[in-house]
Design a protein around this motif. Structure first.
Motif, PDB file in Angstrom:
ATOM      1  N   ARG A 113       4.272   9.029 -12.960  1.00 21.02           N
ATOM      2  CA  ARG A 113       5.058   8.528 -11.836  1.00 21.02           C
ATOM      3  C   ARG A 113       6.382   7.935 -12.299  1.00 21.02           C
ATOM      4  O   ARG A 113       7.395   8.039 -11.608  1.00 21.02           O
ATOM      5  CB  ARG A 113       4.264   7.447 -11.109  1.00 21.02           C
ATOM      6  CG  ARG A 113       3.015   7.934 -10.435  1.00 21.02           C
ATOM      7  CD  ARG A 113       3.250   8.105  -8.961  1.00 21.02           C
ATOM      8  NE  ARG A 113       2.032   8.493  -8.285  1.00 21.02           N
ATOM      9  CZ  ARG A 113       1.755   8.210  -7.027  1.00 21.02           C
ATOM     10  NH1 ARG A 113       2.617   7.498  -6.325  1.00 21.02           N
ATOM     11  NH2 ARG A 113       0.643   8.606  -6.459  1.00 21.02           N
ATOM     12  N   GLU A 163       2.621   1.646  -6.611  1.00 26.06           N
ATOM     13  CA  GLU A 163       2.664   2.814  -5.716  1.00 26.06           C
ATOM     14  C   GLU A 163       1.315   3.519  -5.662  1.00 26.06           C
ATOM     15  O   GLU A 163       0.846   3.911  -4.588  1.00 26.06           O
ATOM     16  CB  GLU A 163       3.734   3.805  -6.196  1.00 26.06           C
ATOM     17  CG  GLU A 163       5.157   3.377  -5.941  1.00 26.06           C
ATOM     18  CD  GLU A 163       6.141   4.442  -6.379  1.00 26.06           C
ATOM     19  OE1 GLU A 163       5.684   5.511  -6.846  1.00 26.06           O
ATOM     20  OE2 GLU A 163       7.363   4.209  -6.266  1.00 26.06           O
ATOM     21  N   ILE A 164       0.711   3.695  -6.822  1.00 28.57           N
ATOM     22  CA  ILE A 164      -0.599   4.373  -6.871  1.00 28.57           C
ATOM     23  C   ILE A 164      -1.632   3.594  -6.068  1.00 28.57           C
ATOM     24  O   ILE A 164      -2.408   4.162  -5.292  1.00 28.57           O
ATOM     25  CB  ILE A 164      -1.068   4.528  -8.333  1.00 28.57           C
ATOM     26  CG1 ILE A 164      -0.115   5.445  -9.104  1.00 28.57           C
ATOM     27  CG2 ILE A 164      -2.490   5.100  -8.376  1.00 28.57           C
ATOM     28  CD1 ILE A 164      -0.345   5.445 -10.604  1.00 28.57           C
ATOM     29  N   GLU A 204      -1.164   1.486  -3.607  1.00 28.46           N
ATOM     30  CA  GLU A 204      -0.868   1.532  -2.170  1.00 28.46           C
ATOM     31  C   GLU A 204      -1.221   2.881  -1.561  1.00 28.46           C
ATOM     32  O   GLU A 204      -1.640   2.952  -0.399  1.00 28.46           O
ATOM     33  CB  GLU A 204       0.607   1.210  -1.944  1.00 28.46           C
ATOM     34  CG  GLU A 204       0.950  -0.247  -2.246  1.00 28.46           C
ATOM     35  CD  GLU A 204       2.428  -0.543  -2.080  1.00 28.46           C
ATOM     36  OE1 GLU A 204       3.228   0.427  -2.064  1.00 28.46           O
ATOM     37  OE2 GLU A 204       2.779  -1.731  -1.989  1.00 28.46           O
ATOM     38  N   GLU A 205      -1.072   3.937  -2.333  1.00 27.70           N
ATOM     39  CA  GLU A 205      -1.341   5.274  -1.808  1.00 27.70           C
ATOM     40  C   GLU A 205      -2.805   5.683  -1.928  1.00 27.70           C
ATOM     41  O   GLU A 205      -3.353   6.317  -1.025  1.00 27.70           O
ATOM     42  CB  GLU A 205      -0.478   6.293  -2.558  1.00 27.70           C
ATOM     43  CG  GLU A 205       1.006   6.154  -2.285  1.00 27.70           C
ATOM     44  CD  GLU A 205       1.822   7.114  -3.135  1.00 27.70           C
ATOM     45  OE1 GLU A 205       1.227   8.017  -3.761  1.00 27.70           O
ATOM     46  OE2 GLU A 205       3.064   6.962  -3.182  1.00 27.70           O
ATOM     47  N   ARG A 206      -3.453   5.306  -3.056  1.00 24.84           N
ATOM     48  CA  ARG A 206      -4.774   5.854  -3.337  1.00 24.84           C
ATOM     49  C   ARG A 206      -5.833   4.812  -3.689  1.00 24.84           C
ATOM     50  O   ARG A 206      -7.011   5.141  -3.755  1.00 24.84           O
ATOM     51  CB  ARG A 206      -4.664   6.856  -4.491  1.00 24.84           C
ATOM     52  CG  ARG A 206      -3.667   7.974  -4.241  1.00 24.84           C
ATOM     53  CD  ARG A 206      -3.506   8.864  -5.459  1.00 24.84           C
ATOM     54  NE  ARG A 206      -4.761   9.508  -5.821  1.00 24.84           N
ATOM     55  CZ  ARG A 206      -4.974  10.113  -7.000  1.00 24.84           C
ATOM     56  NH1 ARG A 206      -4.013  10.123  -7.917  1.00 24.84           N
ATOM     57  NH2 ARG A 206      -6.123  10.688  -7.250  1.00 24.84           N
ATOM     58  N   GLY A 207      -5.424   3.585  -3.943  1.00 21.85           N
ATOM     59  CA  GLY A 207      -6.381   2.550  -4.308  1.00 21.85           C
ATOM     60  C   GLY A 207      -6.382   2.287  -5.812  1.00 21.85           C
ATOM     61  O   GLY A 207      -6.019   3.154  -6.613  1.00 21.85           O
ATOM     62  N   GLU A 237      -1.340   8.357 -15.389  1.00 20.17           N
ATOM     63  CA  GLU A 237      -0.790   8.620 -14.062  1.00 20.17           C
ATOM     64  C   GLU A 237       0.439   7.746 -13.811  1.00 20.17           C
ATOM     65  O   GLU A 237       1.426   8.195 -13.213  1.00 20.17           O
ATOM     66  CB  GLU A 237      -1.842   8.349 -12.986  1.00 20.17           C
ATOM     67  CG  GLU A 237      -1.341   8.500 -11.549  1.00 20.17           C
ATOM     68  CD  GLU A 237      -0.889   9.918 -11.204  1.00 20.17           C
ATOM     69  OE1 GLU A 237      -0.124  10.062 -10.227  1.00 20.17           O
ATOM     70  OE2 GLU A 237      -1.287  10.877 -11.905  1.00 20.17           O
ATOM     71  N   THR A 274      -0.869  -5.714  -1.616  1.00 21.40           N
ATOM     72  CA  THR A 274      -1.238  -4.992  -2.838  1.00 21.40           C
ATOM     73  C   THR A 274      -1.275  -5.930  -4.033  1.00 21.40           C
ATOM     74  O   THR A 274      -2.245  -5.942  -4.798  1.00 21.40           O
ATOM     75  CB  THR A 274      -0.251  -3.843  -3.112  1.00 21.40           C
ATOM     76  OG1 THR A 274      -0.256  -2.949  -1.999  1.00 21.40           O
ATOM     77  CG2 THR A 274      -0.654  -3.083  -4.370  1.00 21.40           C
ATOM     78  N   THR A 331       2.515   1.761 -10.829  1.00 24.12           N
ATOM     79  CA  THR A 331       1.125   1.365 -10.612  1.00 24.12           C
ATOM     80  C   THR A 331       0.924   0.830  -9.202  1.00 24.12           C
ATOM     81  O   THR A 331      -0.071   1.147  -8.532  1.00 24.12           O
ATOM     82  CB  THR A 331       0.710   0.299 -11.649  1.00 24.12           C
ATOM     83  OG1 THR A 331       0.863   0.845 -12.963  1.00 24.12           O
ATOM     84  CG2 THR A 331      -0.724  -0.137 -11.442  1.00 24.12           C
ATOM     85  N   GLU A 335      -8.738   2.116  -7.880  1.00 27.08           N
ATOM     86  CA  GLU A 335      -9.668   2.932  -8.662  1.00 27.08           C
ATOM     87  C   GLU A 335      -9.004   4.198  -9.201  1.00 27.08           C
ATOM     88  O   GLU A 335      -9.519   4.832 -10.134  1.00 27.08           O
ATOM     89  CB  GLU A 335     -10.895   3.297  -7.830  1.00 27.08           C
ATOM     90  CG  GLU A 335     -10.636   4.192  -6.635  1.00 27.08           C
ATOM     91  CD  GLU A 335     -10.255   3.429  -5.375  1.00 27.08           C
ATOM     92  OE1 GLU A 335     -10.301   4.037  -4.287  1.00 27.08           O
ATOM     93  OE2 GLU A 335      -9.895   2.229  -5.485  1.00 27.08           O
ATOM     94  N   HIS A 336      -7.869   4.581  -8.650  1.00 26.83           N
ATOM     95  CA  HIS A 336      -7.187   5.795  -9.095  1.00 26.83           C
ATOM     96  C   HIS A 336      -6.067   5.511 -10.095  1.00 26.83           C
ATOM     97  O   HIS A 336      -5.364   6.435 -10.517  1.00 26.83           O
ATOM     98  CB  HIS A 336      -6.608   6.547  -7.894  1.00 26.83           C
ATOM     99  CG  HIS A 336      -7.648   7.140  -7.001  1.00 26.83           C
ATOM    100  ND1 HIS A 336      -8.367   8.262  -7.329  1.00 26.83           N
ATOM    101  CD2 HIS A 336      -8.123   6.734  -5.782  1.00 26.83           C
ATOM    102  CE1 HIS A 336      -9.227   8.541  -6.355  1.00 26.83           C
ATOM    103  NE2 HIS A 336      -9.095   7.635  -5.412  1.00 26.83           N
TER     104      HIS A 336
END
Length: 229
Positions: free
Chosen positions: A49, A31-32, A34-37, A45, A115, A29, A39-40
């Motif tokens: 991962r 990682e998500i 940090e990469e996409r915000g 998901e 984050t 979570t 909201e994603h």
């Protein structure tokens, strides 16, 4: 004991090991985010991962909010440790110095962990009231701040009529605002002459000096670390 094949939790041995599904999902979570915000983020998901089946995480997290709340709990544990470490370095003899150390520990942790700071800060992303650990640790820090202010007042360091609840609120708002400005990149506009890590320390020192009784400010205070100059 439930076997990995019963829950589909053995798909990726690099991410999931021997019952550490919760930790793997939290790491995924982060990682998500940090990469996409934030909201994603979704439970499915995070499962992808972490290398587990789509349904496996729902044994632990029924919703995105529950998953993000777990991230916030991890953040609070680490923040509590950072604050305790900062206080241990100054000792407990001077309550004002110990009070300032809480803020310094908070600032250093937040700037180093943007984050986690984002997640723990947003009550729209997490279910704060449903988490005993979040509420208890938050209240423990608040009570510690009030205890230190009480000691300072008894020493004549604060005015007799100081409203502790509002002073604690102001102090929390101050360090939160400094951390938010540093993380969001505002310092080049508002204070370009120093690195944010040094600027926030000096700003907090100024705040602390203004809240105490000027006639009792002869107590020795630790200097700003030379590495931050």
């Amino acid at each position: 004991m439930t076997s990995p094949t019963d829950t589909g939790e053995a798909a990726n041995p690099k991410r999931y090991h021997h019952g550490n599904l919760v930790e793997a999902l939290i790491a995924a979570t982060v990682e998500i985010i940090e990469e996409r915000g934030a909201e994603h983020v979704s439970v499915r998901e995070a499962a992808k991962r972490a290398g587990v089946s789509p349904g496996a995480p729902f044994r632990h997290f029924l919703s995105k909010s529950a998953l993000l709340t777990a991230v916030a709990e991890q953040a609070m544990n680490r923040l509590t440790e950072a604050v305790a470490d900062a206080q241990s370095k100054v000792g407990g003899a001077d309550p004002i110095v110990a009070f300032e150390a809480i803020g310094q520990g908070y600032l250093e942790w937040a700037i180093s962990n943007p984050t986690h700071f984002q997640i723990i800060s947003s009550r729209t992303l997490i279910d704060f009231d449903a988490s005993d650990s979040l509420r208890d640790q938050n209240e423990a820090v608040r009570r510690k701040m009030i205890d230190l202010l009480t000691q300072a007042q008894q020493q004549g360091r604060l005015a007799p009529d100081t409203d502790f609840d509002h002073l604690v609120l102001a102090a929390r708002a101050f360090v939160y605002g400094l951390a938010r400005m540093a993380i969001d990149g505002h310092f080049p506009e508002w204070h370009p002459s120093e690195p944010p890590s040094l600027a926030v320390r000096k700003a907090l020192r100024l705040f602390i000096s203004q809240m105490t009784n000027p006639e009792t400010q002869s107590h020795e205070r630790p200097e700003v670390a030379s590495g931050d100059r």
